[in-house]
Design an enzyme around this catalytic site. Structure first.
Site, PDB file in Angstrom:
ATOM      1  N   LYS A  10       0.825  -1.220   0.000  1.00 18.44           N
ATOM      2  CA  LYS A  10       0.000   0.000   0.000  1.00 18.44           C
ATOM      3  C   LYS A  10       0.855   1.265   0.000  1.00 18.44           C
ATOM      4  CE  LYS A  10      -3.949  -1.990   2.450  1.00 18.44           C
ATOM      5  NZ  LYS A  10      -4.578  -2.124   3.773  1.00 18.44           N
ATOM      6  N   GLY A  76      14.258  -3.120  -1.587  1.00 18.56           N
ATOM      7  CA  GLY A  76      14.554  -1.712  -1.805  1.00 18.56           C
ATOM      8  C   GLY A  76      14.577  -0.930  -0.507  1.00 18.56           C
ATOM      9  N   PRO A 104      20.258  -0.407  -2.917  1.00 19.88           N
ATOM     10  CA  PRO A 104      20.006   0.927  -2.355  1.00 19.88           C
ATOM     11  C   PRO A 104      19.207   1.811  -3.317  1.00 19.88           C
ATOM     12  CG  PRO A 104      22.301   0.298  -2.053  1.00 19.88           C
ATOM     13  CD  PRO A 104      21.684  -0.740  -2.938  1.00 19.88           C
ATOM     14  N   ASN A 105      19.336   1.542  -4.617  1.00 25.52           N
ATOM     15  CA  ASN A 105      18.565   2.319  -5.593  1.00 25.52           C
ATOM     16  C   ASN A 105      18.341   1.459  -6.837  1.00 25.52           C
ATOM     17  OD1 ASN A 105      17.590   4.346  -7.442  1.00 25.52           O
ATOM     18  ND2 ASN A 105      18.405   5.858  -6.003  1.00 25.52           N
ATOM     19  N   HIS A 133      15.356  14.802  -1.371  1.00 21.16           N
ATOM     20  CA  HIS A 133      14.189  13.905  -1.445  1.00 21.16           C
ATOM     21  C   HIS A 133      12.904  14.616  -1.027  1.00 21.16           C
ATOM     22  CE1 HIS A 133      17.216  10.672  -1.604  1.00 21.16           C
ATOM     23  NE2 HIS A 133      16.252   9.927  -2.098  1.00 21.16           N
ATOM     24  N   HIS A 134      11.793  13.938  -1.312  1.00 18.49           N
ATOM     25  CA  HIS A 134      10.462  14.359  -0.846  1.00 18.49           C
ATOM     26  C   HIS A 134      10.442  14.362   0.691  1.00 18.49           C
ATOM     27  CE1 HIS A 134       9.419  10.152   0.261  1.00 18.49           C
ATOM     28  NE2 HIS A 134      10.261   9.871  -0.715  1.00 18.49           N
ATOM     29  N   LYS A 137       9.949  11.146   3.251  1.00 19.88           N
ATOM     30  CA  LYS A 137      10.967  10.109   3.435  1.00 19.88           C
ATOM     31  C   LYS A 137      11.307   9.994   4.926  1.00 19.88           C
ATOM     32  CE  LYS A 137      15.524   8.671   1.766  1.00 19.88           C
ATOM     33  NZ  LYS A 137      15.103   7.266   1.754  1.00 19.88           N
ATOM     34  N   GLY A 143      19.655   5.821   1.578  1.00 18.81           N
ATOM     35  CA  GLY A 143      20.464   4.625   1.358  1.00 18.81           C
ATOM     36  C   GLY A 143      21.413   4.817   0.193  1.00 18.81           C
TER      37      GLY A 143
HETATM   38  N1  LIG Z   1      15.850   1.078  -3.453  1.00 20.91           N
HETATM   39  C1  LIG Z   1      15.109   1.987  -4.094  1.00 20.91           C
HETATM   40  O1  LIG Z   1      15.261   2.202  -5.318  1.00 20.91           O
HETATM   41  C2  LIG Z   1      14.072   2.737  -3.346  1.00 20.91           C
HETATM   42  C3  LIG Z   1      13.953   2.524  -1.995  1.00 20.91           C
HETATM   43  N2  LIG Z   1      12.993   3.180  -1.280  1.00 20.91           N
HETATM   44  C4  LIG Z   1      12.897   2.795   0.130  1.00 20.91           C
HETATM   45  O2  LIG Z   1      11.770   1.896   0.268  1.00 20.91           O
HETATM   46  C5  LIG Z   1      11.179   2.060   1.546  1.00 20.91           C
HETATM   47  C6  LIG Z   1       9.689   2.371   1.378  1.00 20.91           C
HETATM   48  O3  LIG Z   1       9.555   3.624   0.737  1.00 20.91           O
HETATM   49  P1  LIG Z   1       8.107   4.232   0.383  1.00 20.91           P
HETATM   50  O4  LIG Z   1       7.360   3.291  -0.475  1.00 20.91           O
HETATM   51  O5  LIG Z   1       8.348   5.611  -0.079  1.00 20.91           O
HETATM   52  O6  LIG Z   1       7.457   4.268   1.866  1.00 20.91           O
HETATM   53  P2  LIG Z   1       5.927   4.220   2.264  1.00 20.91           P
HETATM   54  O7  LIG Z   1       5.851   4.686   3.686  1.00 20.91           O
HETATM   55  O8  LIG Z   1       5.093   4.915   1.247  1.00 20.91           O
HETATM   56  O9  LIG Z   1       5.547   2.655   2.206  1.00 20.91           O
HETATM   57  C7  LIG Z   1       5.942   1.701   3.157  1.00 20.91           C
HETATM   58  C8  LIG Z   1       4.769   0.743   3.327  1.00 20.91           C
HETATM   59  O10 LIG Z   1       5.166  -0.374   4.098  1.00 20.91           O
HETATM   60  C9  LIG Z   1       4.151  -0.639   5.044  1.00 20.91           C
HETATM   61  N3  LIG Z   1       4.635  -1.445   6.147  1.00 20.91           N
HETATM   62  C10 LIG Z   1       5.146  -1.058   7.352  1.00 20.91           C
HETATM   63  N4  LIG Z   1       5.471  -2.128   8.075  1.00 20.91           N
HETATM   64  C11 LIG Z   1       5.166  -3.222   7.319  1.00 20.91           C
HETATM   65  C12 LIG Z   1       5.283  -4.620   7.551  1.00 20.91           C
HETATM   66  N5  LIG Z   1       5.779  -5.119   8.684  1.00 20.91           N
HETATM   67  N6  LIG Z   1       4.876  -5.454   6.572  1.00 20.91           N
HETATM   68  C13 LIG Z   1       4.376  -4.995   5.416  1.00 20.91           C
HETATM   69  N7  LIG Z   1       4.223  -3.658   5.136  1.00 20.91           N
HETATM   70  C14 LIG Z   1       4.632  -2.799   6.107  1.00 20.91           C
HETATM   71  C15 LIG Z   1       3.720   0.749   5.446  1.00 20.91           C
HETATM   72  O11 LIG Z   1       2.501   0.739   6.167  1.00 20.91           O
HETATM   73  P3  LIG Z   1       2.247   1.928   7.266  1.00 20.91           P
HETATM   74  O12 LIG Z   1       2.261   3.203   6.481  1.00 20.91           O
HETATM   75  O13 LIG Z   1       0.914   1.559   7.838  1.00 20.91           O
HETATM   76  O14 LIG Z   1       3.390   1.843   8.232  1.00 20.91           O
HETATM   77  C16 LIG Z   1       3.595   1.404   4.065  1.00 20.91           C
HETATM   78  O15 LIG Z   1       2.371   1.081   3.438  1.00 20.91           O
HETATM   79  C17 LIG Z   1      12.007   3.159   2.241  1.00 20.91           C
HETATM   80  O16 LIG Z   1      13.011   2.555   3.021  1.00 20.91           O
HETATM   81  C18 LIG Z   1      12.612   3.927   1.078  1.00 20.91           C
HETATM   82  O17 LIG Z   1      13.767   4.618   1.410  1.00 20.91           O
HETATM   83  C19 LIG Z   1      12.150   4.065  -1.870  1.00 20.91           C
HETATM   84  C20 LIG Z   1      12.261   4.353  -3.195  1.00 20.91           C
HETATM   85  C21 LIG Z   1      13.228   3.694  -4.059  1.00 20.91           C
HETATM   86  O1  LIG Z   2      12.699   7.009   0.171  1.00 19.60           O
HETATM   87  C1  LIG Z   2      12.881   7.250  -1.046  1.00 19.60           C
HETATM   88  O2  LIG Z   2      12.081   7.912  -1.718  1.00 19.60           O
HETATM   89  C2  LIG Z   2      14.084   6.692  -1.693  1.00 19.60           C
HETATM   90  N1  LIG Z   2      14.840   5.900  -1.012  1.00 19.60           N
HETATM   91  C3  LIG Z   2      16.025   5.281  -1.466  1.00 19.60           C
HETATM   92  C4  LIG Z   2      17.210   5.841  -0.710  1.00 19.60           C
HETATM   93  O3  LIG Z   2      17.098   6.099   0.499  1.00 19.60           O
HETATM   94  O4  LIG Z   2      18.280   5.982  -1.298  1.00 19.60           O
HETATM   95  C5  LIG Z   2      16.191   5.345  -2.972  1.00 19.60           C
HETATM   96  C6  LIG Z   2      15.746   6.644  -3.569  1.00 19.60           C
HETATM   97  O5  LIG Z   2      16.653   7.628  -3.218  1.00 19.60           O
HETATM   98  C7  LIG Z   2      14.334   7.001  -3.117  1.00 19.60           C
END
Ligand SMILES: NC(=O)C1=CN([C@@H]2O[C@H](COP(=O)(O)OP(=O)(O)OC[C@H]3O[C@@H](n4cnc5c(N)ncnc54)[C@H](OP(=O)(O)O)[C@@H]3O)[C@@H](O)[C@H]2O)C=CC1
Ligand SMILES: O=C(O)C1=N[C@H](C(=O)O)C[C@H](O)C1
Length: 248
Positions: A10, A76, A104-105, A133-134, A137, A143
């Site tokens: 979600k 991720g 990490p990305n 970032h937004h 975050k 990362g």
């Molecule tokens: N490697 C990459 O390229 C990227 C990495 N990221 C990373 O990914 C992660 C998520 O980012 P983003 O999508 O923006 O964050 P969000 O907060 O939008 O999404 C995280 C989701 O995980 C849910 N969640 C929390 N705990 C659990 C659990 N135990 N089991 C299942 N779902 C759970 C949250 O629910 P609730 O809100 O209810 O807690 C929420 O719906 C971050 O660490 C971010 O830095 C992001 C973008 C790119």
């Molecule tokens: O939280 C994000 O949005 C992102 N998280 C990752 C990070 O912490 O590097 C990847 C990307 O920068 C977006």
């Protein structure tokens, strides 16, 4: 067809991943789980690969469960330090055949930015990183910035580079950013941004800036799918999507 389950379905990245997995011709979305859902649903649905975009505080428990059940994971979620990576390696030793990718990305351009930064590192006296970032975050530094700093620091060590010059003796706490492996990392949180990073290099009479911009979350999806398609044939721990890219 690769059967995929998404954790954090979600969330911003999880929702985008569900769409990408549904749209791809060779992947099938069999489970979308979020906070409060039972991980057992992954085995019931026959998931072969899990994609985790949750939160740093829950990701290690999710991966312990995946390893225990022999399900590959493409991760991720941020928050991985050396200690966490060592824990994963130990757990994977007990489950040979299972693969985990920590990326990490997932944006191809961001992976290239990190590679280019590592390449440039040996030639410049100064280097600093700015990640932008937004404001939703949850972690800082990103990362990506941590990983970039580690790669740059390793390249500098290998080249026996001169110390980074910095005459600052007193400063307001935080004014010079965070120290990651000896590299200064600065974080910006701004409404309107998605994910951006600059790596700044400097030496006498010249600077080099390597910048990458993710304008939307679709930019990560080619990398996520590459991870999903690759992880089944890469047992053990892989850190960084570059290991699945042809960079020759
Ligand atoms: N490697 C990459 O390229 C990227 C990495 N990221 C990373 O990914 C992660 C998520 O980012 P983003 O999508 O923006 O964050 P969000 O907060 O939008 O999404 C995280 C989701 O995980 C849910 N969640 C929390 N705990 C659990 C659990 N135990 N089991 C299942 N779902 C759970 C949250 O629910 P609730 O809100 O209810 O807690 C929420 O719906 C971050 O660490 C971010 O830095 C992001 C973008 C790119
Ligand atoms: O939280 C994000 O949005 C992102 N998280 C990752 C990070 O912490 O590097 C990847 C990307 O920068 C977006």
């Amino acid at each position: 067809m690769i059967k995929v389950g998404v954790l954090g379905a979600k969330g911003k990245m999880g929702a985008q991943t569900c769409l990408a997995v549904e749209e791809a011709a060779d992947t099938e979305l069999v489970a979308r789980l979020d906070q409060g859902d039972e991980l057992d649903e992954l085995t019931r649905a026959g998931a072969e690969v899990v994609v985790d975009f949750t939160r740093p505080e829950v990701v290690m428990d999710n991966l312990a469960w995946c390893i225990q059940h022999g399900i590959h994971a493409v991760v991720g979620t941020t928050g991985f330090d050396d200690e966490r990576l060592a824990t994963l390696r130990t757990r994977l030793d007990a489950q040979p055949g299972t693969g985990i990718l920590i990326a990490p990305n997932f944006s191809i351009g961001a992976v290239l930015m990190m590679q280019f930064a590592a390449q440039a590192a040996r030639y410049y006296e100064s280097v600093e990183i700015i990640e932008l970032h937004h404001p939703d975050k949850v972690d800082a530094p990103s990362g990506t910035a941590r990983r970039t700093a580690e790669l740059v620091a390793a390249a500098r060590r290998e080249a026996d580079a001169r110390p980074i010059p910095d005459a600052t003796t007193t400063a307001l706490e935080g004014a010079r950013g965070a120290d990651v492996d000896g590299i200064r990392v600065h974080g910006v949180r701004l409404r309107g941004l998605v994910a951006h990073q600059e790596v700044l290099f400097g030496d006498e009479g010249e600077t080099l800036t390597i910048r990458h911009d993710s304008m939307n979350r679709t930019s990560f999806m080619a990398g996520v799918l590459l991870g999903v398609r690759s992880i089944g044939t890469a047992p053990g721990l892989t850190v960084g999507l570059e290991h699945f890219m042809d960079l020759s």
